[in-house]
Design a protein around this motif. Sequence first.
Motif, PDB file in Angstrom:
ATOM      1  N   ARG A 267     -30.921  -6.102   0.465  1.00 32.23           N
ATOM      2  CA  ARG A 267     -31.855  -4.975   0.377  1.00 32.23           C
ATOM      3  C   ARG A 267     -33.281  -5.425   0.678  1.00 32.23           C
ATOM      4  NH1 ARG A 267     -36.516  -4.036  -2.576  1.00 32.23           N
ATOM      5  NH2 ARG A 267     -36.783  -1.864  -3.142  1.00 32.23           N
ATOM      6  N   ASP A 268     -33.675  -6.600   0.197  1.00 33.73           N
ATOM      7  CA  ASP A 268     -35.024  -7.103   0.442  1.00 33.73           C
ATOM      8  C   ASP A 268     -35.258  -7.335   1.931  1.00 33.73           C
ATOM      9  OD1 ASP A 268     -35.483  -7.165  -2.328  1.00 33.73           O
ATOM     10  OD2 ASP A 268     -34.698  -9.201  -2.495  1.00 33.73           O
ATOM     11  N   VAL A 269     -34.256  -7.889   2.612  1.00 30.67           N
ATOM     12  CA  VAL A 269     -34.367  -8.183   4.042  1.00 30.67           C
ATOM     13  C   VAL A 269     -34.620  -6.905   4.831  1.00 30.67           C
ATOM     14  CG1 VAL A 269     -33.033  -8.892   6.075  1.00 30.67           C
ATOM     15  CG2 VAL A 269     -33.020 -10.310   4.018  1.00 30.67           C
ATOM     16  N   TRP A 270     -33.834  -5.868   4.550  1.00 29.53           N
ATOM     17  CA  TRP A 270     -34.005  -4.641   5.307  1.00 29.53           C
ATOM     18  C   TRP A 270     -35.259  -3.882   4.905  1.00 29.53           C
ATOM     19  CZ3 TRP A 270     -32.333  -3.865   9.799  1.00 29.53           C
ATOM     20  CH2 TRP A 270     -31.144  -4.455  10.221  1.00 29.53           C
ATOM     21  N   TYR A 288     -22.990  -3.735  12.524  1.00 27.20           N
ATOM     22  CA  TYR A 288     -22.836  -5.133  12.142  1.00 27.20           C
ATOM     23  C   TYR A 288     -23.802  -5.448  11.006  1.00 27.20           C
ATOM     24  CZ  TYR A 288     -20.184  -5.842  16.474  1.00 27.20           C
ATOM     25  OH  TYR A 288     -19.252  -5.767  17.477  1.00 27.20           O
ATOM     26  N   THR A 289     -23.311  -6.044   9.955  1.00 30.70           N
ATOM     27  CA  THR A 289     -24.169  -6.341   8.805  1.00 30.70           C
ATOM     28  C   THR A 289     -24.399  -7.838   8.606  1.00 30.70           C
ATOM     29  OG1 THR A 289     -22.210  -6.193   7.376  1.00 30.70           O
ATOM     30  CG2 THR A 289     -23.599  -4.234   7.557  1.00 30.70           C
ATOM     31  N   SER A 290     -23.499  -8.665   9.114  1.00 28.91           N
ATOM     32  CA  SER A 290     -23.640 -10.116   9.064  1.00 28.91           C
ATOM     33  C   SER A 290     -23.012 -10.659  10.338  1.00 28.91           C
ATOM     34  CB  SER A 290     -22.944 -10.694   7.826  1.00 28.91           C
ATOM     35  OG  SER A 290     -23.050 -12.101   7.789  1.00 28.91           O
ATOM     36  N   PRO A 299     -17.861  -4.909  13.274  1.00 25.37           N
ATOM     37  CA  PRO A 299     -18.695  -3.983  12.497  1.00 25.37           C
ATOM     38  C   PRO A 299     -18.121  -3.795  11.101  1.00 25.37           C
ATOM     39  CG  PRO A 299     -18.313  -3.123  14.699  1.00 25.37           C
ATOM     40  CD  PRO A 299     -17.407  -4.310  14.545  1.00 25.37           C
ATOM     41  N   ASN A 300     -19.003  -3.578  10.164  1.00 28.58           N
ATOM     42  CA  ASN A 300     -18.589  -3.401   8.770  1.00 28.58           C
ATOM     43  C   ASN A 300     -17.910  -2.041   8.608  1.00 28.58           C
ATOM     44  OD1 ASN A 300     -18.486  -3.136   5.910  1.00 28.58           O
ATOM     45  ND2 ASN A 300     -20.210  -4.546   5.718  1.00 28.58           N
ATOM     46  N   ALA A 301     -16.653  -2.073   8.187  1.00 31.97           N
ATOM     47  CA  ALA A 301     -15.874  -0.835   8.059  1.00 31.97           C
ATOM     48  C   ALA A 301     -16.488   0.126   7.055  1.00 31.97           C
ATOM     49  CB  ALA A 301     -14.438  -1.169   7.650  1.00 31.97           C
ATOM     50  N   LEU A 302     -17.296  -0.390   6.124  1.00 34.73           N
ATOM     51  CA  LEU A 302     -17.924   0.471   5.130  1.00 34.73           C
ATOM     52  C   LEU A 302     -18.974   1.394   5.747  1.00 34.73           C
ATOM     53  CD1 LEU A 302     -18.342  -2.189   2.317  1.00 34.73           C
ATOM     54  CD2 LEU A 302     -16.649  -0.363   2.408  1.00 34.73           C
ATOM     55  N   LEU A 303     -19.367   1.090   6.994  1.00 32.05           N
ATOM     56  CA  LEU A 303     -20.372   1.907   7.683  1.00 32.05           C
ATOM     57  C   LEU A 303     -19.739   2.829   8.717  1.00 32.05           C
ATOM     58  CD1 LEU A 303     -23.174  -0.770   8.207  1.00 32.05           C
ATOM     59  CD2 LEU A 303     -23.200   1.151   6.618  1.00 32.05           C
ATOM     60  N   SER A 304     -18.426   2.856   8.760  1.00 33.52           N
ATOM     61  CA  SER A 304     -17.741   3.693   9.730  1.00 33.52           C
ATOM     62  C   SER A 304     -17.968   5.179   9.409  1.00 33.52           C
ATOM     63  CB  SER A 304     -16.243   3.389   9.715  1.00 33.52           C
ATOM     64  OG  SER A 304     -15.556   4.236  10.614  1.00 33.52           O
ATOM     65  N   VAL A 305     -18.156   5.955  10.459  1.00 30.39           N
ATOM     66  CA  VAL A 305     -18.336   7.397  10.294  1.00 30.39           C
ATOM     67  C   VAL A 305     -17.241   8.115  11.066  1.00 30.39           C
ATOM     68  CG1 VAL A 305     -20.810   7.258   9.936  1.00 30.39           C
ATOM     69  CG2 VAL A 305     -19.934   7.487  12.247  1.00 30.39           C
ATOM     70  N   GLU A 312     -14.704   4.504  17.723  1.00 29.60           N
ATOM     71  CA  GLU A 312     -15.196   4.522  16.351  1.00 29.60           C
ATOM     72  C   GLU A 312     -16.706   4.316  16.335  1.00 29.60           C
ATOM     73  OE1 GLU A 312     -13.965   2.599  12.009  1.00 29.60           O
ATOM     74  OE2 GLU A 312     -13.315   1.644  13.880  1.00 29.60           O
ATOM     75  N   LYS A 313     -17.386   5.063  15.473  1.00 27.93           N
ATOM     76  CA  LYS A 313     -18.831   4.952  15.358  1.00 27.93           C
ATOM     77  C   LYS A 313     -19.216   4.416  13.987  1.00 27.93           C
ATOM     78  CE  LYS A 313     -19.898   8.643  18.649  1.00 27.93           C
ATOM     79  NZ  LYS A 313     -20.635   9.927  18.880  1.00 27.93           N
ATOM     80  N   PHE A 314     -20.388   3.789  13.950  1.00 34.43           N
ATOM     81  CA  PHE A 314     -20.847   3.163  12.710  1.00 34.43           C
ATOM     82  C   PHE A 314     -22.316   3.489  12.461  1.00 34.43           C
ATOM     83  CE2 PHE A 314     -17.343   0.654  14.273  1.00 34.43           C
ATOM     84  CZ  PHE A 314     -16.609   0.348  13.131  1.00 34.43           C
ATOM     85  N   LYS A 315     -22.649   3.575  11.201  1.00 34.05           N
ATOM     86  CA  LYS A 315     -24.040   3.745  10.792  1.00 34.05           C
ATOM     87  C   LYS A 315     -24.759   2.399  10.897  1.00 34.05           C
ATOM     88  CE  LYS A 315     -22.602   5.483   6.890  1.00 34.05           C
ATOM     89  NZ  LYS A 315     -22.551   6.048   5.522  1.00 34.05           N
ATOM     90  N   PRO A 316     -26.090   2.383  10.956  1.00 35.39           N
ATOM     91  CA  PRO A 316     -26.830   1.110  11.041  1.00 35.39           C
ATOM     92  C   PRO A 316     -26.710   0.285   9.766  1.00 35.39           C
ATOM     93  CG  PRO A 316     -28.334   2.973  10.828  1.00 35.39           C
ATOM     94  CD  PRO A 316     -26.976   3.554  11.064  1.00 35.39           C
ATOM     95  N   ALA A 317     -26.951  -0.992   9.910  1.00 38.53           N
ATOM     96  CA  ALA A 317     -26.722  -1.944   8.820  1.00 38.53           C
ATOM     97  C   ALA A 317     -27.550  -1.646   7.586  1.00 38.53           C
ATOM     98  CB  ALA A 317     -27.017  -3.363   9.307  1.00 38.53           C
ATOM     99  N   TYR A 318     -28.756  -1.110   7.773  1.00 36.67           N
ATOM    100  CA  TYR A 318     -29.620  -0.897   6.611  1.00 36.67           C
ATOM    101  C   TYR A 318     -29.130   0.230   5.702  1.00 36.67           C
ATOM    102  CZ  TYR A 318     -31.681   2.511   9.881  1.00 36.67           C
ATOM    103  OH  TYR A 318     -31.877   3.524  10.788  1.00 36.67           O
TER     104      TYR A 318
END
Length: 606
Positions: A267-270, A288-290, A299-305, A312-318
């Motif tokens: 959270r601090d980084v973003w 991509y988060t890492s 890509p991080n599946a937790l950001l999949s929309v 497949e589409k994804f939200k930004p890492a932040y």
Amino acid sequence: MGGERQPCFDVDRTFGGGEAVDVAFIDRTTMNLPMINGLYGDGMARTSGQERSRGESTWHLTINGWVARRSQEPRQKEESDFGAFLKSKERKSFPLKDMEIDKAIRESDDRRLKTKYNNAIYVIKRALALYSIEEVAFSFNGGKDSTVLLHLLRAGYFLHRVEQSCSNGILTDFPIRTIYFECTSVFPEINTFTYDTSKTYGLQMDIIRSDFKSGLEALLKAKPIRAIFLGVRIGDPTAVGQEQFSPSSPGWPPFMRVNPILDWSYRDVWAFLLICKVQYCSLYDQGYTSIGSIYDTVPNALLSVSSTSSKEKFKPAYLLPDGRLERAGRVKKNSPLECTHSPAVNNGLEGVNSQKNRMFTASVIGVGDEILFGTVEDLLGPSLCGKLHSIGWLTSQASVVRNDIDSVAEEVERCKSTSDMVFLYGGVGPLHSDVTSAGVAKAFGVRLAPDEEFEEFLRCLIGDQCTGDRNEMAQLPEGITELLHHEQLGVPLIKCHNVIVLSATNATELDKQWDCLIELSGSDGILVTTEPFSAKRLTTTLTDVETAQALSKLCLEFPDLYIGCFRRCRQGHLVINFEGKDPCRIEAAIEALCKKFNPGTFSEVN
């Protein structure tokens, strides 16, 4: 033009509206340089000094650390030269841009980020005071963490120069040597961003195309580098055991690892990147988060929309809600034939169904000198033992230890390997005596690290008292902590592998936390609920001596049962307690005991 003051350049056109600049107004008649007005986006005016060399055909104008020197010539020539000077420095005007970083952080209302920023800048300035500029380097890999570190170094270097009274010198480039390890498995976007960043900020970049260790050895032999700034954060695989200043590991070439953002969270980084509005690699906007290599990063599946398109589409890492899951996209890209599924595991235990009748054991540890001193009566320990018993667990031991990190660590380390679960209570809080989290961390051989999610809960609970590094309660064992959420709990419970830390201070709070834990167990399998214990008690007027031998033999005949004896007072009747998972076995044991004595010797207690 006589006596009229004219600006020597267009502020909005040259710098962009809202930036902090110093504007000189030149008196064309006398060529005196009056006091400079600083124009700020917030409308505040500030003043700074100026320099005039009378009798010489030069004037000096200081603009946020830049010194312009130009000859006395007609105004048109002055304006042209001065504008050209500013424009030529616009891309590499590090003092101006570095001041923008510092200004953005200081004008932010993010108190946590300000604390992290100040700590990082202190580490950078300390390193620059210990080592010369030729002796330091910066490892840049194009990722979000090293991007943050790049801009911190720019700001820190400028602030260091200010403290050293060197800020009036002309800074043409970012002087800290930059190391980039390029390999064939890196994402093309990372390479592009790295080289674009190098060009934008004038980085003196050493590109190494061999492996990290041998490349570093060659570089340190060729250059007098003694310290390297790294974008390592707590939670990174390489962070364990490191401090903000840590010598290189044995077997590696000797240098000092400097970790300014070691205590920063995802959270601090973003927060830093977004507040300072700096460029970052485009992959982070693709979910991509890492980012590692092309072979172990998705890509991080937790950001999949959800999307109607096939892609497949994804939200930004932040937008990742839980920063502890940033490495969820760091997985091996196996082929379908390689993919296998392991059976689910609960707390390191085997499947619930196959273990329904198994005897699970728990250890209960209280932390508190006040209990050992007899200042307060321990009510939580016995209550917790009863609750465990009610779900079919056997409490193998219950103990109380001092408010001492080593005492807690030793007890946890011993119990976690002999019990299925370990419960701790009595030592969670911000006081010096609240050492439970530190003791658990030491028992598992990890360090405490800030947990951004836990701190947000604490911030909602205690408001402004929870700020930055001063909040010790937000420091949790790194890499092993799981937060157990329940809507009835203001703050989640803490779970570290098979250790659960309870924050209850009285019986009412314990009841609430236990009920929530049981409810969570139904869906998440935190606690395996087994067959409950059945129990029966007999009482007799016989003495201990008269019953001792028969009871000893009975225990051998029924090893699956707990058979215990106690008296409510020394002159009272002897009570024999039978407990077990199988009621039929209890009845068989009671019948066997009664056969050894005359009828009517024992009577059942309701």
